[in-house]
Design a protein around this motif. Sequence first.
Motif, PDB file in Angstrom:
ATOM      1  N   LEU A  16      40.388  34.243  33.304  1.00  0.00           N
ATOM      2  CA  LEU A  16      39.495  35.506  32.664  1.00  0.00           C
ATOM      3  C   LEU A  16      38.311  35.680  33.770  1.00  0.00           C
ATOM      4  CD1 LEU A  16      39.346  37.256  30.080  1.00  0.00           C
ATOM      5  CD2 LEU A  16      37.399  35.930  30.059  1.00  0.00           C
ATOM      6  N   TYR A  17      38.014  36.744  33.937  1.00  0.00           N
ATOM      7  CA  TYR A  17      36.976  37.246  35.004  1.00  0.00           C
ATOM      8  C   TYR A  17      35.800  37.866  34.136  1.00  0.00           C
ATOM      9  CZ  TYR A  17      34.126  39.732  38.349  1.00  0.00           C
ATOM     10  OH  TYR A  17      33.015  40.447  38.958  1.00  0.00           O
ATOM     11  N   ILE A  18      34.728  37.533  34.286  1.00  0.00           N
ATOM     12  CA  ILE A  18      33.537  38.279  33.642  1.00  0.00           C
ATOM     13  C   ILE A  18      32.746  38.561  34.712  1.00  0.00           C
ATOM     14  CG2 ILE A  18      31.805  38.200  31.598  1.00  0.00           C
ATOM     15  CD1 ILE A  18      33.447  35.898  30.438  1.00  0.00           C
ATOM     16  N   GLY A  19      32.333  39.795  34.624  1.00  0.00           N
ATOM     17  CA  GLY A  19      31.417  40.459  35.691  1.00  0.00           C
ATOM     18  C   GLY A  19      31.571  41.803  36.065  1.00  0.00           C
ATOM     19  N   ALA A  20      30.945  42.432  37.199  1.00  0.00           N
ATOM     20  CA  ALA A  20      30.947  43.702  37.458  1.00  0.00           C
ATOM     21  C   ALA A  20      32.325  44.228  38.012  1.00  0.00           C
ATOM     22  CB  ALA A  20      29.774  44.165  38.244  1.00  0.00           C
ATOM     23  N   LYS A  21      32.620  45.366  37.450  1.00  0.00           N
ATOM     24  CA  LYS A  21      34.034  45.708  38.070  1.00  0.00           C
ATOM     25  C   LYS A  21      34.100  46.009  39.543  1.00  0.00           C
ATOM     26  CE  LYS A  21      36.498  49.150  35.486  1.00  0.00           C
ATOM     27  NZ  LYS A  21      36.592  50.371  34.988  1.00  0.00           N
ATOM     28  N   HIS A  22      32.919  46.262  40.285  1.00  0.00           N
ATOM     29  CA  HIS A  22      33.053  46.597  41.969  1.00  0.00           C
ATOM     30  C   HIS A  22      32.836  45.227  42.582  1.00  0.00           C
ATOM     31  CE1 HIS A  22      28.726  46.408  40.740  1.00  0.00           C
ATOM     32  NE2 HIS A  22      28.583  45.655  41.851  1.00  0.00           N
ATOM     33  N   ARG A  23      32.703  44.189  41.928  1.00  0.00           N
ATOM     34  CA  ARG A  23      32.592  42.665  42.567  1.00  0.00           C
ATOM     35  C   ARG A  23      33.940  42.168  42.529  1.00  0.00           C
ATOM     36  NH1 ARG A  23      28.617  38.901  39.922  1.00  0.00           N
ATOM     37  NH2 ARG A  23      29.485  37.759  41.573  1.00  0.00           N
ATOM     38  N   ILE A  24      35.043  42.701  42.257  1.00  0.00           N
ATOM     39  CA  ILE A  24      36.251  42.366  42.250  1.00  0.00           C
ATOM     40  C   ILE A  24      36.853  42.735  43.578  1.00  0.00           C
ATOM     41  CG2 ILE A  24      38.683  42.431  41.516  1.00  0.00           C
ATOM     42  CD1 ILE A  24      37.494  42.957  38.569  1.00  0.00           C
ATOM     43  N   ASP A  25      37.023  41.663  44.398  1.00  0.00           N
ATOM     44  CA  ASP A  25      37.540  42.003  45.937  1.00  0.00           C
ATOM     45  C   ASP A  25      38.830  41.171  46.328  1.00  0.00           C
ATOM     46  OD1 ASP A  25      36.383  39.630  46.192  1.00  0.00           O
ATOM     47  OD2 ASP A  25      34.985  40.073  47.532  1.00  0.00           O
ATOM     48  N   ASP A  26      39.428  40.378  45.101  1.00  0.00           N
ATOM     49  CA  ASP A  26      40.453  39.851  45.478  1.00  0.00           C
ATOM     50  C   ASP A  26      42.147  40.291  44.634  1.00  0.00           C
ATOM     51  OD1 ASP A  26      39.792  39.024  42.947  1.00  0.00           O
ATOM     52  OD2 ASP A  26      40.009  36.793  43.560  1.00  0.00           O
ATOM     53  N   GLY A  27      41.740  41.589  44.603  1.00  0.00           N
ATOM     54  CA  GLY A  27      43.020  42.053  43.608  1.00  0.00           C
ATOM     55  C   GLY A  27      42.860  43.463  43.270  1.00  0.00           C
ATOM     56  N   ARG A  28      43.520  44.012  42.504  1.00  0.00           N
ATOM     57  CA  ARG A  28      43.239  45.325  42.178  1.00  0.00           C
ATOM     58  C   ARG A  28      43.307  45.385  40.405  1.00  0.00           C
ATOM     59  NH1 ARG A  28      48.399  48.238  40.488  1.00  0.00           N
ATOM     60  NH2 ARG A  28      49.742  46.796  39.673  1.00  0.00           N
ATOM     61  N   ILE A  29      42.526  46.388  39.875  1.00  0.00           N
ATOM     62  CA  ILE A  29      42.447  46.539  38.534  1.00  0.00           C
ATOM     63  C   ILE A  29      43.410  47.435  38.173  1.00  0.00           C
ATOM     64  CG2 ILE A  29      40.876  47.540  36.503  1.00  0.00           C
ATOM     65  CD1 ILE A  29      38.645  47.030  38.804  1.00  0.00           C
ATOM     66  N   GLU A  36      33.327  44.545  31.213  1.00  0.00           N
ATOM     67  CA  GLU A  36      32.998  43.409  32.358  1.00  0.00           C
ATOM     68  C   GLU A  36      34.050  42.264  32.140  1.00  0.00           C
ATOM     69  OE1 GLU A  36      30.747  44.300  29.700  1.00  0.00           O
ATOM     70  OE2 GLU A  36      30.459  46.318  30.655  1.00  0.00           O
ATOM     71  N   TYR A  37      34.967  42.400  31.294  1.00  0.00           N
ATOM     72  CA  TYR A  37      35.861  41.308  31.020  1.00  0.00           C
ATOM     73  C   TYR A  37      37.221  41.813  31.303  1.00  0.00           C
ATOM     74  CZ  TYR A  37      32.129  39.449  28.057  1.00  0.00           C
ATOM     75  OH  TYR A  37      30.996  39.055  27.668  1.00  0.00           O
ATOM     76  N   PHE A  38      37.846  40.861  32.229  1.00  0.00           N
ATOM     77  CA  PHE A  38      39.297  41.197  32.612  1.00  0.00           C
ATOM     78  C   PHE A  38      40.170  39.775  32.721  1.00  0.00           C
ATOM     79  CE2 PHE A  38      36.119  43.846  34.804  1.00  0.00           C
ATOM     80  CZ  PHE A  38      36.720  45.112  34.867  1.00  0.00           C
ATOM     81  N   ILE A  39      41.308  39.998  32.307  1.00  0.00           N
ATOM     82  CA  ILE A  39      42.373  39.084  32.382  1.00  0.00           C
ATOM     83  C   ILE A  39      42.648  38.874  33.882  1.00  0.00           C
ATOM     84  CG2 ILE A  39      44.668  38.133  31.218  1.00  0.00           C
ATOM     85  CD1 ILE A  39      42.771  38.592  28.969  1.00  0.00           C
ATOM     86  N   ARG A  40      42.783  37.931  34.352  1.00  0.00           N
ATOM     87  CA  ARG A  40      43.427  37.826  35.847  1.00  0.00           C
ATOM     88  C   ARG A  40      44.559  37.065  35.661  1.00  0.00           C
ATOM     89  NH1 ARG A  40      39.403  35.220  40.250  1.00  0.00           N
ATOM     90  NH2 ARG A  40      39.691  33.393  39.030  1.00  0.00           N
ATOM     91  N   ALA A  41      45.696  37.817  36.462  1.00  0.00           N
ATOM     92  CA  ALA A  41      46.990  37.278  36.662  1.00  0.00           C
ATOM     93  C   ALA A  41      47.552  37.439  38.135  1.00  0.00           C
ATOM     94  CB  ALA A  41      48.252  38.110  35.686  1.00  0.00           C
ATOM     95  N   ALA A  42      48.452  36.259  38.580  1.00  0.00           N
ATOM     96  CA  ALA A  42      48.799  36.568  39.806  1.00  0.00           C
ATOM     97  C   ALA A  42      49.755  37.977  40.136  1.00  0.00           C
ATOM     98  CB  ALA A  42      49.617  35.345  40.267  1.00  0.00           C
ATOM     99  N   GLY A  43      49.380  38.673  40.978  1.00  0.00           N
ATOM    100  CA  GLY A  43      50.137  39.922  41.421  1.00  0.00           C
ATOM    101  C   GLY A  43      50.809  39.858  42.644  1.00  0.00           C
ATOM    102  N   ARG A  44      51.387  40.859  43.222  1.00  0.00           N
ATOM    103  CA  ARG A  44      52.414  40.861  44.307  1.00  0.00           C
ATOM    104  C   ARG A  44      51.290  40.666  45.426  1.00  0.00           C
ATOM    105  NH1 ARG A  44      56.206  45.706  43.164  1.00  0.00           N
ATOM    106  NH2 ARG A  44      57.396  44.791  41.879  1.00  0.00           N
ATOM    107  N   GLN A  45      50.137  41.124  45.503  1.00  0.00           N
ATOM    108  CA  GLN A  45      49.070  40.866  46.475  1.00  0.00           C
ATOM    109  C   GLN A  45      47.781  40.681  45.846  1.00  0.00           C
ATOM    110  OE1 GLN A  45      49.105  44.671  48.703  1.00  0.00           O
ATOM    111  NE2 GLN A  45      50.687  44.123  49.920  1.00  0.00           N
ATOM    112  N   GLY A  46      47.349  39.425  45.996  1.00  0.00           N
ATOM    113  CA  GLY A  46      46.157  38.962  45.210  1.00  0.00           C
ATOM    114  C   GLY A  46      46.114  39.032  43.768  1.00  0.00           C
TER     115      GLY A  46
END
Length: 73
Positions: A16-29, A36-46
Amino acid sequence: MYCCDQLQEAEARGALYIGAKHRIDDGRIVNDVNTEYFIRAAGRQGYDYFGVNYCPFCGRALSLDLWAHEKKK
Ligand SMILES: [Zn+2]
């Protein structure tokens, strides 16, 4: 801001990532939820990030946006 221990544990594990949307730089939304809450899962790229407004564990409202909406009611 954690609603329950499981959420805190998920963030500690990197699921889980908690923080600002624009700070996500290792994947896509993946979706378009204003949060400000995101479940993080391995994707095809990042990573793939899935925005959530509610805690997937206890079901409580998470995002500030949602809190603002609920207050207006
Ligand atoms: Zn919770």
